[in-house]
Design a protein around this motif. Sequence first.
Motif, PDB file in Angstrom:
ATOM      1  N   ILE A 172       5.699   3.058  10.615  1.00  0.00           N
ATOM      2  CA  ILE A 172       7.043   3.620  10.379  1.00  0.00           C
ATOM      3  C   ILE A 172       7.594   3.208   9.016  1.00  0.00           C
ATOM      4  CG2 ILE A 172       9.436   3.623  11.188  1.00  0.00           C
ATOM      5  CD1 ILE A 172       8.325   3.456  14.056  1.00  0.00           C
ATOM      6  N   PRO A 173       7.620   1.909   8.670  1.00  0.00           N
ATOM      7  CA  PRO A 173       8.100   1.552   7.325  1.00  0.00           C
ATOM      8  C   PRO A 173       7.236   2.149   6.217  1.00  0.00           C
ATOM      9  CG  PRO A 173       8.059  -0.380   8.744  1.00  0.00           C
ATOM     10  CD  PRO A 173       7.326   0.701   9.465  1.00  0.00           C
ATOM     11  N   ALA A 174       5.916   2.185   6.455  1.00  0.00           N
ATOM     12  CA  ALA A 174       5.018   2.725   5.436  1.00  0.00           C
ATOM     13  C   ALA A 174       5.290   4.215   5.217  1.00  0.00           C
ATOM     14  CB  ALA A 174       3.563   2.508   5.835  1.00  0.00           C
TER      15      ALA A 174
ATOM     16  N   LEU B 171      -5.366   5.935  -2.491  1.00  0.00           N
ATOM     17  CA  LEU B 171      -6.397   5.117  -1.842  1.00  0.00           C
ATOM     18  C   LEU B 171      -5.828   3.943  -1.044  1.00  0.00           C
ATOM     19  CD1 LEU B 171      -9.377   4.407  -1.343  1.00  0.00           C
ATOM     20  CD2 LEU B 171      -9.359   3.167  -3.524  1.00  0.00           C
ATOM     21  N   PRO B 172      -4.828   3.203  -1.547  1.00  0.00           N
ATOM     22  CA  PRO B 172      -4.321   2.055  -0.775  1.00  0.00           C
ATOM     23  C   PRO B 172      -3.764   2.416   0.602  1.00  0.00           C
ATOM     24  CG  PRO B 172      -3.585   1.915  -3.056  1.00  0.00           C
ATOM     25  CD  PRO B 172      -4.210   3.270  -2.881  1.00  0.00           C
ATOM     26  N   LEU B 173      -3.434   3.689   0.834  1.00  0.00           N
ATOM     27  CA  LEU B 173      -2.894   4.078   2.143  1.00  0.00           C
ATOM     28  C   LEU B 173      -3.901   3.861   3.267  1.00  0.00           C
ATOM     29  CD1 LEU B 173      -0.882   7.329   1.281  1.00  0.00           C
ATOM     30  CD2 LEU B 173      -0.039   4.996   1.602  1.00  0.00           C
ATOM     31  N   THR B 174      -5.173   3.729   2.924  1.00  0.00           N
ATOM     32  CA  THR B 174      -6.189   3.438   3.947  1.00  0.00           C
ATOM     33  C   THR B 174      -6.022   2.026   4.509  1.00  0.00           C
ATOM     34  OG1 THR B 174      -7.761   2.690   2.256  1.00  0.00           O
ATOM     35  CG2 THR B 174      -7.836   5.019   2.868  1.00  0.00           C
ATOM     36  N   GLU B 175      -5.248   1.173   3.803  1.00  0.00           N
ATOM     37  CA  GLU B 175      -5.032  -0.189   4.265  1.00  0.00           C
ATOM     38  C   GLU B 175      -3.930  -0.281   5.324  1.00  0.00           C
ATOM     39  OE1 GLU B 175      -4.171  -2.487   0.810  1.00  0.00           O
ATOM     40  OE2 GLU B 175      -5.901  -1.724  -0.311  1.00  0.00           O
ATOM     41  N   VAL B 176      -3.209   0.809   5.558  1.00  0.00           N
ATOM     42  CA  VAL B 176      -2.128   0.816   6.544  1.00  0.00           C
ATOM     43  C   VAL B 176      -2.704   1.093   7.928  1.00  0.00           C
ATOM     44  CG1 VAL B 176       0.041   1.906   7.259  1.00  0.00           C
ATOM     45  CG2 VAL B 176      -0.483   1.636   4.819  1.00  0.00           C
ATOM     46  N   ASP B 177      -2.306   0.301   8.909  1.00  0.00           N
ATOM     47  CA  ASP B 177      -2.728   0.527  10.294  1.00  0.00           C
ATOM     48  C   ASP B 177      -1.786   1.580  10.891  1.00  0.00           C
ATOM     49  OD1 ASP B 177      -3.546   0.525  12.883  1.00  0.00           O
ATOM     50  OD2 ASP B 177      -3.138  -1.594  13.274  1.00  0.00           O
ATOM     51  N   TRP B 178      -2.178   2.836  10.799  1.00  0.00           N
ATOM     52  CA  TRP B 178      -1.316   3.935  11.233  1.00  0.00           C
ATOM     53  C   TRP B 178      -1.181   4.017  12.747  1.00  0.00           C
ATOM     54  CZ3 TRP B 178       1.679   5.774   7.603  1.00  0.00           C
ATOM     55  CH2 TRP B 178       1.250   5.749   6.275  1.00  0.00           C
ATOM     56  N   ASP B 179      -1.957   3.236  13.495  1.00  0.00           N
ATOM     57  CA  ASP B 179      -1.820   3.180  14.954  1.00  0.00           C
ATOM     58  C   ASP B 179      -0.748   2.183  15.388  1.00  0.00           C
ATOM     59  OD1 ASP B 179      -3.780   5.079  15.529  1.00  0.00           O
ATOM     60  OD2 ASP B 179      -5.394   3.595  15.383  1.00  0.00           O
ATOM     61  N   ASP B 180      -0.295   1.359  14.464  1.00  0.00           N
ATOM     62  CA  ASP B 180       0.700   0.325  14.771  1.00  0.00           C
ATOM     63  C   ASP B 180       2.071   0.769  14.247  1.00  0.00           C
ATOM     64  OD1 ASP B 180       2.209  -1.905  15.205  1.00  0.00           O
ATOM     65  OD2 ASP B 180       1.142  -3.183  13.762  1.00  0.00           O
TER      66      ASP B 180
ATOM     67  N   ALA C 218       0.822  -1.211   0.000  1.00  0.00           N
ATOM     68  CA  ALA C 218       0.000   0.000   0.000  1.00  0.00           C
ATOM     69  C   ALA C 218       0.859   1.266   0.000  1.00  0.00           C
ATOM     70  CB  ALA C 218      -0.925  -0.010   1.219  1.00  0.00           C
ATOM     71  N   ALA C 219       1.944   1.234   0.767  1.00  0.00           N
ATOM     72  CA  ALA C 219       2.805   2.413   0.868  1.00  0.00           C
ATOM     73  C   ALA C 219       3.512   2.719  -0.448  1.00  0.00           C
ATOM     74  CB  ALA C 219       3.835   2.209   1.980  1.00  0.00           C
TER      75      ALA C 219
END
Length: 451
Positions: free
Chosen positions: A391-393, A377-386, A142-143
């Motif tokens: 960090i890698p994303a 749009l794929p950035l919504t698939e990243v768990d930004w709380d984790d 996603a990133a």
Amino acid sequence: MTGDAANAGMLEARFKLSERGTDVRTEVLAGFTTFLTMAYIVLVNPAILGQAGLPVASVAAATCFAAAFASILMGMVANTPLALAPGMGLNAYFSFTVVQQMGVPWPVALGCVFLSGLAFLILTLTGVRQLIVSVIPQHLFAAVAGGIGLFIGFIGLKDAGIVVANPATFVALGSVTEPGPAMALFGLVVIGSLAVWNVRAAMLIGIVLTTLAGWAMGQVHAPTEPYSLSALTATAFKLDIPGVFGLSGENAHRAGLGLVEILFVFLFVDLFDNIGTLVAVTKRAGLMDAAGKIPGLNRILMTDAVATMVGAVAGTSTVTSYVESAAGVQAGGRTGLTAVVCGLLFFATMFVAPYAQLVPLAATAPALVVVGGLMLLPLTEVDWDDPMAAIPAFLTVAMIPLTFSIANGLAFGITAHAFLKLIKGQARTSDWFLYLLAALFVVRFMWMAAA
């Protein structure tokens, strides 16, 4: 049996139309729909590759030929409503990173594209591609997509003169009242307005209207040489494969880590593009099986690899599957006939494609901005709380546009992911390929520092 009935019977037998709940009329309409949503690439791809020194008219024709060949091949071999063309993001990497930053002559860069397609074909046949996909987490897929979106959008804003260089702040807002930025903003308004009303050819219409506005403002000039079919040969068969290995030409690219990096990025991003696009399009078309697998996946990926090699021979950057194919699926396309129709339309366009040189950068820039935005749009698939994912994303997303390099984004993201897994004690022996990739990226950073 009449001729029309016989033809319909042949199409039914070849594409299994009734089995997939469709008919010839629906498939033809879907093919036209897909073509209209992605025809902008005929104008945008030459504008990008032209900045690397490739002849714009020839690249336009090569773009049409590559898209026609690839889409028809996909339809005939894989019977999937998936259209292909030179990919956005990889054309920018080809032009701005490989040719302009790394100093690789464009014939040698085309050789790299050809070899990456050959490598993709070999990896598909041997099953190694599954190993590559298995070690990359979804948040990095996603990133990369989001980072390439920002990269493309940034290039569009730069080409338009809306964003300019500034010695104090690196970048700044340009003079939006100048003809170039004003034209680009006009195009952005047109494309945005049409897009919100779900007009299929929004980007193509926006580019054409912006070009006409530029013509009225005196910003568009006719080419000095008249149109000739000989223009189509300026890039065809000009790829330099020996030069990739430093075996030809005084300016041939020096083989080494630079070669490995170029091939890796072309291969890796093409793989990401294909997997993401295949999942999106086949899922929407209802072609996935109960286990979530894509029927005929190997045939689809092999077709993509062959298309990339043929595209390089014709004179364009990596050919890949287009998510715009989903528009044709939405219109009812369910078989490869949709892709064949789209390919035939690209073939017909090839004979007028050299006139793409009439289109100024300010007219194609808004399309880059819009395409870039849609790719977030794929950035919504990243768990930004984790933090393990975030960090890698983030490093991947940020480093691609800020360093003007997809390779740097991949390097930072994969290395950070491997390091964090190691720190958290989640490293497993099955992750050996991930840590091999990370080690190679660390060596790359050291090599770049010493160069």
